[in-house]
Design an enzyme around this catalytic site. Structure first.
Site, PDB file in Angstrom:
ATOM      1  N   SER A 154       0.832  -1.191   0.000  1.00  0.00           N
ATOM      2  CA  SER A 154       0.000   0.000   0.000  1.00  0.00           C
ATOM      3  C   SER A 154       0.874   1.251   0.000  1.00  0.00           C
ATOM      4  O   SER A 154       1.670   1.444  -0.916  1.00  0.00           O
ATOM      5  CB  SER A 154      -0.958  -0.043   1.201  1.00  0.00           C
ATOM      6  OG  SER A 154      -1.927   0.981   1.131  1.00  0.00           O
ATOM      7  N   ASP A 249     -10.258  -3.081  -5.132  1.00  0.00           N
ATOM      8  CA  ASP A 249      -9.405  -2.150  -4.393  1.00  0.00           C
ATOM      9  C   ASP A 249      -9.311  -0.853  -5.181  1.00  0.00           C
ATOM     10  O   ASP A 249      -9.008  -0.869  -6.377  1.00  0.00           O
ATOM     11  CB  ASP A 249      -8.015  -2.777  -4.221  1.00  0.00           C
ATOM     12  CG  ASP A 249      -7.057  -1.922  -3.407  1.00  0.00           C
ATOM     13  OD1 ASP A 249      -7.418  -0.800  -3.022  1.00  0.00           O
ATOM     14  OD2 ASP A 249      -5.935  -2.393  -3.160  1.00  0.00           O
ATOM     15  N   HIS A 279      -8.606  -4.568  -0.588  1.00  0.00           N
ATOM     16  CA  HIS A 279      -7.383  -4.026   0.010  1.00  0.00           C
ATOM     17  C   HIS A 279      -7.165  -4.619   1.402  1.00  0.00           C
ATOM     18  O   HIS A 279      -8.049  -4.592   2.246  1.00  0.00           O
ATOM     19  CB  HIS A 279      -7.476  -2.508   0.089  1.00  0.00           C
ATOM     20  CG  HIS A 279      -6.166  -1.836   0.361  1.00  0.00           C
ATOM     21  ND1 HIS A 279      -5.168  -1.754  -0.581  1.00  0.00           N
ATOM     22  CD2 HIS A 279      -5.677  -1.224   1.465  1.00  0.00           C
ATOM     23  CE1 HIS A 279      -4.136  -1.114  -0.079  1.00  0.00           C
ATOM     24  NE2 HIS A 279      -4.411  -0.789   1.174  1.00  0.00           N
TER      25      HIS A 279
END
Length: 309
Positions: A154, A249, A279
């Site tokens: 991320s 996501d 996610h």
């Protein structure tokens, strides 16, 4: 939106990590990490250090070394996720220890500074300082300085991508591999997935808006590629990459686009989209798709940190 049935069944158990309540999200992320399973004691030697940064700061690092493997070993710089605003050494420790035993590498977790208290470029400066520390202290760490890779999830994936650009442009230390897991690399927030996923678990469009606002610190004018690597005009000369993205996501399409841009620049890329995921769904470790992703991540790291010469 198709969700893997095992992941869908686990949705009621997930914490609220949306960052509109930043203090609460930070606390809940620490609670989630505290429950993560770690390898048995004795398999990993853990040591904490503080690394000086050029701006006078010191960044905490946690070095995980496999106890039953002789070196010198490859090193993996582990950059945790959390939208540039959450996470610390504790939230990354279980993963660092697990990768250490699976990959047979010295894994160095980085407690980089968080926004909004410390906006760009503080976190990137911390990561660069730790990379230089690993390269300079390689003998004491039992590390092969020619086999240092970076893994980020991320926001950590965004920092990892930025770090490869920075080290290329500054002449090292060289990185042999980059693994970008759902990388947050594009502040423009204009992909189809970013516009579509406004109500997805653990991360959504609103989180991304706040994340970049905090990280860039109200920055006016042009955003540099070291902050948002998707803005880079030249991705040539970067280390081979493994890029993974999650189907549901907001960050999916920027990850796909960045992988494509790397490939078009002549960088070797392995790309994987995991169906039915969202996610950070890999935190639901019992699901078959999460186990498959974990196994493939470890395999990619083993191959990337041990390049054929």
């Amino acid at each position: 939106m198709y969700l893997d049935p095992e992941l869908a069944a686990a949705l009621p158990t997930l914490p609220d990590l949306h960052i509109h309540d930043l203090a609460g999200a930070r606390a809940r992320m620490r609670e989630l990490a505290a429950g993560a399973q770690r390898p048995p004691r004795g398999e990993v030697i853990v040591a904490d250090h503080e690394v000086p940064v050029m701006d006078g700061n010191c960044v905490p690092v946690r070095v995980c070394t496999p106890s039953n493997v002789t070196g010198p070993l490859p090193a993996l710089l582990l950059l945790h996720g959390g939208g540039f605003v959450m996470g610390d050494l504790e939230t990354a420790t279980a993963q660092a220890m697990d990768l250490c035993t699976q990959v047979h590498a010295v894994v160095v977790g980085v407690g980089y500074r968080l926004a909004p208290e410390h906006p760009y470029p503080a976190a990137l400066h911390d990561c660069e300082a730790v990379l230089r520390w690993i390269a300079s202290e390689n003998d004491g760490l039992g590390v092969d300085a020619a086999r240092i890779g970076v893994y980020g999830m991320s926001a950590g994936g965004g920092l990892a991508a930025a770090l490869t650009l920075l080290t290329r442009d500054r002449g090292g230390p060289p990185l042999c591999f980059q693994l970008l897991d759902a990388p947050e690399v594009d502040d423009r927030l204009d992909t189809t997935s970013m516009r579509t996923f406004g109500d997805t678990p653990l991360w959504n469009h609103g989180d991304a808006v706040l994340s970049w606002r905090h990280y860039l610190g109200g920055r006016d004018g042009v955003v540099p590629p070291y902050a948002a690597p998707a803005r880079a005009d030249d991705l040539s000369g970067l280390p081979p990459a493994y890029v993974s993205v999650y189907e549901n996501d907001p960050l999916r399409d920027e990850g796909l686009a960045y992988a494509s841009s790397l490939l078009n620049a002549g960088v070797s890329v392995e790309l994987h989209l995991f169906p039915g995921t969202f996610h950070r769904s890999a935190t639901i470790t019992g699901a078959a798709v999460s186990r498959r992703q974990a196994a493939e991540t470890a395999d990619a790291l083993r191959r990337g940190l041990n390049p054929v010469r």
